[in-house]
Every structure is written in C-alpha cells, then in structure tokens.
Design an enzyme around this catalytic site. Structure first.
Site, short mmCIF file in Angstrom:
data_model
loop_
_atom_site.label_atom_id
_atom_site.label_comp_id
_atom_site.label_asym_id
_atom_site.label_seq_id
_atom_site.Cartn_x
_atom_site.Cartn_y
_atom_site.Cartn_z
N THR A 107 0.80 -1.18 0.01
CA THR A 107 0.09 -0.12 0.04
C THR A 107 0.87 1.04 -0.14
O THR A 107 0.81 2.05 -0.73
CB THR A 107 -0.98 0.03 1.23
OG1 THR A 107 -1.73 -1.29 1.25
CG2 THR A 107 -1.79 1.11 1.28
N ALA B 185 13.36 19.99 -3.83
CA ALA B 185 14.47 19.25 -3.01
C ALA B 185 15.55 19.79 -3.59
O ALA B 185 16.67 19.82 -2.97
CB ALA B 185 14.26 17.72 -3.30
N ILE C 130 -0.80 13.70 7.48
CA ILE C 130 -0.76 14.89 8.47
C ILE C 130 0.59 15.20 8.97
O ILE C 130 1.21 14.44 9.54
CB ILE C 130 -1.76 14.84 9.75
CG1 ILE C 130 -3.26 14.43 9.62
CG2 ILE C 130 -1.58 16.23 10.23
CD1 ILE C 130 -4.01 14.16 10.59
N LYS D 248 1.96 5.06 17.92
CA LYS D 248 1.88 6.51 17.69
C LYS D 248 2.05 7.53 18.77
O LYS D 248 2.73 8.44 18.71
CB LYS D 248 0.83 6.80 16.63
CG LYS D 248 0.70 5.94 15.51
CD LYS D 248 -0.74 6.14 14.79
CE LYS D 248 -0.41 5.42 13.50
NZ LYS D 248 -1.83 4.90 12.95
P1 NDP Z 1 1.84 -3.89 3.14
O1 NDP Z 1 1.59 -5.16 3.70
O2 NDP Z 1 0.55 -3.48 2.01
O3 NDP Z 1 3.20 -4.03 2.25
C1 NDP Z 1 4.36 -4.58 2.75
C2 NDP Z 1 5.33 -4.76 1.75
O4 NDP Z 1 6.44 -5.29 2.16
C3 NDP Z 1 4.82 -5.53 0.52
O5 NDP Z 1 5.15 -5.09 -0.68
C4 NDP Z 1 5.55 -6.99 0.79
O6 NDP Z 1 5.81 -7.78 -0.33
C5 NDP Z 1 6.79 -6.35 1.25
N1 NDP Z 1 7.48 -7.15 2.22
C6 NDP Z 1 6.98 -7.99 3.08
N2 NDP Z 1 8.04 -9.02 3.67
C7 NDP Z 1 8.87 -8.67 2.89
C8 NDP Z 1 10.40 -9.23 2.69
N3 NDP Z 1 10.78 -10.21 3.62
N4 NDP Z 1 11.12 -9.04 1.90
C9 NDP Z 1 10.91 -8.01 0.95
N5 NDP Z 1 9.71 -7.43 0.98
C10 NDP Z 1 8.83 -7.77 1.96
O7 NDP Z 1 1.83 -2.80 4.37
P2 NDP Z 1 1.77 -1.22 4.23
O8 NDP Z 1 2.18 -0.78 2.99
O9 NDP Z 1 0.29 -0.85 4.50
O10 NDP Z 1 2.61 -0.71 5.31
C11 NDP Z 1 3.82 -0.70 5.26
C12 NDP Z 1 4.44 0.01 6.54
O11 NDP Z 1 3.84 1.32 6.44
C13 NDP Z 1 4.12 -0.52 8.02
O12 NDP Z 1 5.06 -0.31 8.89
C14 NDP Z 1 2.82 0.12 8.42
O13 NDP Z 1 2.43 0.45 9.56
C15 NDP Z 1 3.19 1.58 7.82
N6 NDP Z 1 1.95 2.31 7.49
C16 NDP Z 1 0.90 1.82 6.73
C17 NDP Z 1 -0.18 2.95 6.52
C18 NDP Z 1 -1.28 2.49 5.75
O14 NDP Z 1 -2.23 3.21 5.24
N7 NDP Z 1 -1.28 1.12 5.12
C19 NDP Z 1 0.02 4.23 6.92
C20 NDP Z 1 0.95 4.56 7.73
C21 NDP Z 1 2.11 3.84 8.11
P3 NDP Z 1 4.61 -8.36 -1.30
O15 NDP Z 1 3.79 -7.32 -1.71
O16 NDP Z 1 5.51 -9.16 -2.50
O17 NDP Z 1 3.91 -9.13 -0.40
N1 HSE Z 2 -3.34 0.92 10.32
C1 HSE Z 2 -3.03 2.52 10.48
C2 HSE Z 2 -4.49 3.07 10.61
C3 HSE Z 2 -2.23 2.75 9.07
O1 HSE Z 2 -5.25 2.56 10.58
O2 HSE Z 2 -4.22 4.12 11.13
C4 HSE Z 2 -1.86 4.30 9.53
O3 HSE Z 2 -0.85 4.22 10.50
#
Ligand code: NDP
Ligand code: HSE
Length: 438
Positions: A13, A33, A136, A205
């Site tokens: 995501t 930048a 934010i 957070k």
């Molecule tokens: P996702 O699960 O959507 O994405 C995680 C990604 O990491 C995937 O692309 C996955 O690969 C990859 N991945 C997992 N394990 C491995 C590995 N061993 N080696 C290489 N790549 C790996 O997570 P999000 O994007 O939702 O979240 C990412 C971070 O951002 C987290 O820390 C979350 O807490 C934070 N976050 C998320 C928000 C949100 O709205 N979702 C908002 C704010 C923070 P693959 O796609 O191939 O499975």
């Molecule tokens: N899982 C978190 C939320 C993502 O719903 O707020 C953003 O940090």
C-alpha cells in the site's frame, strides 16, 4: 547534479503509493528538493505480483538486504513493516551510511532510541513523519512549528482503521467485523489488525508524539492501552443523548507529577471539532503554552496520503544532505543529551472524568446507595439518567457522567458499586475529556 538515489523496501500500500507519487510529481518534487530523486531499486516478498504502481526502470529484488547494501543508494525507504526484519534492515542501512525514511511506527516506538543513537553516531538521518497520523505533517508541526512552546497536552484520533470502524458502526449500523474487512481491503489496517482494534497501533504513535512533545525517551511499554472492541451501540447512543461522541483517543498530558500516556475510548463533547472527525480521517489537538490549542486534520491511512508524508521526508533528507549533521533538526525534537527523565504516571494517578453505565434493580434507595459510594470518594456527579425498566424483571439502566477524579478513587467506587446486591453485572466505564483550552 547527480540525482539522489533511493531504494524502497516494500511495494505494498505505502510503497506502491510512494512510487506513484514520486513518479507523477517528479518535476515538482525536484524543484522543491533541489535535486532529481530517482528510485533505483525496490524489494518485495514476491516480485511477480501485480502492483498498484509501475516499476518500470526500477531493479526489483526479493532480497531486501541487497537494497541496504547497494553502494549506489543514498536513502533507504523502509515500508515493509513489523519490527524484526525491518529493524535489521534499518540498522544495516545506517551502518552502511545510508539515510533512512520509514512509516513504521512499531519500529520507531519500540526501537527508536537505539536507531536514533546509531544514526547520530553515523551522521545519517532517520525520518518518520508517515509513522504518525498518515498524511498529516504532525511530527514536523510539533518538532519545528511549535518549538517555542512548552507542550501541555495533546490528544488525537490516531488510528484511521479504528475511527473508520466506529464511524461506520454509528452512522450506518454496520457490523464491526464487516467494516474491519473493508478497512483491510482499502489498505488501512495493519498486517495484524488487532494492532488497530486493540489500540496497540495508537499506542505506538502516542509514544512517538509524547517523545517529541515533551523531550522524553520513547517509552512504548509505559503506555496504558485499551482498544475499541468493547464499545457497544448502547453506549454510543447514551453518549449522544448526553451531548457527547465516543472517539478512540491517544492522550499525552504533562502534570505536576509526571506524564500521562494513555490510549482508550473517550467521550468528547459533540461541539468539539475533533468529535466530528469521521471515517479514516485523523486529527491531533496540541496545546502549547504560547500558541494555545491547535488542531491538525487529514487522512490517517491509505496509499497516497501516507506517501505524501514519506515523500516529504525524502525531500527533507535530500535538502539536508549537504548540511553538517550537528546542525540538523534532532530526531526527537530535543537535543539527544537534553532529554528529560519526567516519570510516566500509572493509570491510578491519572485524573479524568467518567461515563458510567450500570444495571440496577428498580427499588427505592438504590440511587442513594450509589451516590453515597461516590460521595465518600470525593466523586461529583455531573449528569445522571435513569432509564425506565422495559419490564418488571429487567431492572433499570443508570447512566452517569462524573466530574474529573483520580482513577484510583474511581476504581474503588466501581468495585464497591459492583458489590451491591442491587447492581446486576459489571459497571461499564468510559473515560471522558472536555479537551477545552485548559
Ligand atoms: P503492505 O502489507 O501493503 O506492504 C508490505 C510490503 O512489504 C509488501 O510489498 C511486501 O511484499 C513487502 N515485504 C514483506 N516482507 C518482505 C520481505 N521479507 N522482503 C521484502 N519485502 C517484503 O503494508 P503497508 O504498505 O500497509 O505498510 C507498510 C508500513 O507502513 C508498515 O510499517 C505500516 O505500519 C506503515 N503504515 C501504513 C499505512 C497504511 O495506510 N497502510 C499508513 C501509515 C503507515 P509483497 O507485496 O510481495 O507481499
Ligand atoms: N493501520 C493504521 C491506521 C495505518 O489505520 O491508522 C496508518 O498508520
């Protein structure tokens, strides 16, 4: 000038959203930048999967370690999540002299002290704006915009998934599990969604916000945490009859004895702006001694809102590439050797108002007994509703709002009330905050 080279760990995501924003707004971002920003490599678990972003021109790998040791890369953007592999990767990136941008609040809340110390020694930056409240820019606002203030308290809706669930349940009467499944589909929820609904994500957070607001080390283990799973439709309705909304808040407050750090469902007067923050939106109220109360609002989760914060961090890092490490904005807002040892208070020592709901037998003298117990512990009642029993056996529902009281006294009062023969079952308790300028 050579472009700054980026390696992205994770293309889900947030990783996918980040690549999309960096590509779509490349020109505008470079103008800000001062350098072109180029993603040269990205890692995912399964690189054959279809993505929300184009990966054209980006070398893909399933071995994330390749990215952190790639000599071409200047900035590693960690968007995998979790605190095991991510911790190793971030520590390795720092050891290899790379700047790090991360959205990973679990990692920062639990291991930020060691990560920042390693980064400080190595003269690299670790930026984490996206870790709190999605899009934010709350870290920047507190760390830089409010740097002249003594922060008195902050309170925020800091989990988008939880707020989305509460809003859909209240407005549309939807089922908890059904809304959570939708939040997962929309990419809002954590990999383990119990982090969202049990308040752990909000506690991560809050740990970060409190550290930068008060200049204290990150102390995740000291946050008192309650989730949203026990909130009932009944309590939401009664709260509304009393002129309140129930929101899941993270609260950090400076008191004469120490710092309150707590995450729990909270009644808020419905006239407060923050009581009307719905869906996946987040909002954080910050009270500074000079500025007074300030409110920050925006999307708390989702691909591009979070990417907005990640990219802003990348731009910040690029802008400071040429500046002397000693003159950069400190990771936790305060200089590392000037952190305070203010104690974190136990919940027993927290002062807050309460909403109480209990089932009582419909007999004369029951209310008098309850108010006697409260009075003996110095608890004043602000409002009281007694609902007529539905039939002669059902008992009456009693709802109360109290004035602020020490939680220790409230615990004793609830225990005494639950022991009364005339009270059925347990007393429901939800904390309540006025969040006015005091
Ligand atoms: P996702 O699960 O959507 O994405 C995680 C990604 O990491 C995937 O692309 C996955 O690969 C990859 N991945 C997992 N394990 C491995 C590995 N061993 N080696 C290489 N790549 C790996 O997570 P999000 O994007 O939702 O979240 C990412 C971070 O951002 C987290 O820390 C979350 O807490 C934070 N976050 C998320 C928000 C949100 O709205 N979702 C908002 C704010 C923070 P693959 O796609 O191939 O499975
Ligand atoms: N899982 C978190 C939320 C993502 O719903 O707020 C953003 O940090």
């Amino acid at each position: 000038m050579e472009p700054v080279k980026i390696g992205i760990l994770g293309l889900g995501t947030v990783g996918g959203g980040t690549l999309n924003v960096l590509t779509r707004n490349a020109e505008e971002i470079a103008r800000r930048a001062g350098r072109e920003i180029k993603v040269v490599q990205a890692a995912a678990r399964d690189i054959s999967r279809s993505r929300i972003c184009s990966t054209e021109g980006v070398a893909l790998t399933e071995n994330a370690k390749e990215v952190v040791s790639n000599p071409e890369i200047d900035i590693v953007v960690e968007l995998i999540g979790g605190d095991t592999l991510a911790r190793d990767l971030v520590m390795n990136a720092i050891a290899n002299g790379k700047h790090v941008v991360t959205a990973n609040k679990a990692l920062i809340a639990k291991f930020g002290n060691e990560i920042f110390s390693a980064a400080q020694k190595k003269g690299v930056m670790v930026a984490f704006e996206a870790a709190v409240a999605g899009g934010i820019p709350i870290i920047k606002a507190i760390r830089e915009g409010l740097a002249g203030n003594e922060i008195e308290w902050l309170a925020g809706i800091i989990n988008g998934t939880g707020n989305f669930i509460l809003t859909e349940m209240r407005d549309k009467g939807r089922d908890f599990a059904d809304v959570l499944a939708e939040a997962q589909r929309l990419g809002y929820a954590e990999a383990d969604p119990t982090f969202d609904v049990e308040g752990i994500d909000a506690a991560h957070k809050l740990t970060i916000l409190a550290a930068i607001a008060f200049g204290i080390p990150l102390q995740f283990e000291k946050v008192s945490t309650e989730g949203i799973t026990n909130i009932t439709r009944e309590d939401v309705n009664y709260a509304e009859q009393l002129g309140y909304r129930i929101k899941h808040l993270g609260i950090a407050k400076r008191t004469a004895d120490g710092i309150e750090l707590r995450v729990h469902p909270t009644l808020i007067p419905e006239k407060r702006l923050i009581a009307n923050v719905d869906g996946v939106m987040n909002a954080v109220l910050v009270k500074g001694d000079a500025v007074g109360p300030t409110l920050y609002y925006g999307a708390g989760a989702g691909a591009e809102p979070t990417a907005s914060a990640v990219v802003a961090d990348i731009v910040d890092v690029v802008r400071t590439l040429t500046s002397d490490p000693e003159n950069r904005v400190p990771h936790l807002a305060f200089q590392p050797d000037a952190l305070s040892t203010l104690p974190i208070l136990s919940m027993d020592d927290v002062v807050t108002a309460y909403y109480l709901r209990m089932h009582a037998e419909d007999k004369p003298g029951v209310l008098a007994e309850i108010t006697r117990i409260m009075g003996e512990r110095g608890i004043s009642i602000e409002a009281l509703i007694q609902k007529e029993p539905i039939n002669k056996d059902s008992g009456a529902t009693v709802i109360m709002l109290t004035q602020p009281v020490l939680e220790r006294n409230m615990n004793q009062a609830i225990a005494a009330i639950e022991k009364l023969d005339t009270i059925r079952g347990s007393v429901t308790r939800i904390r309540s905050e006025h969040l006015n300028s005091q």
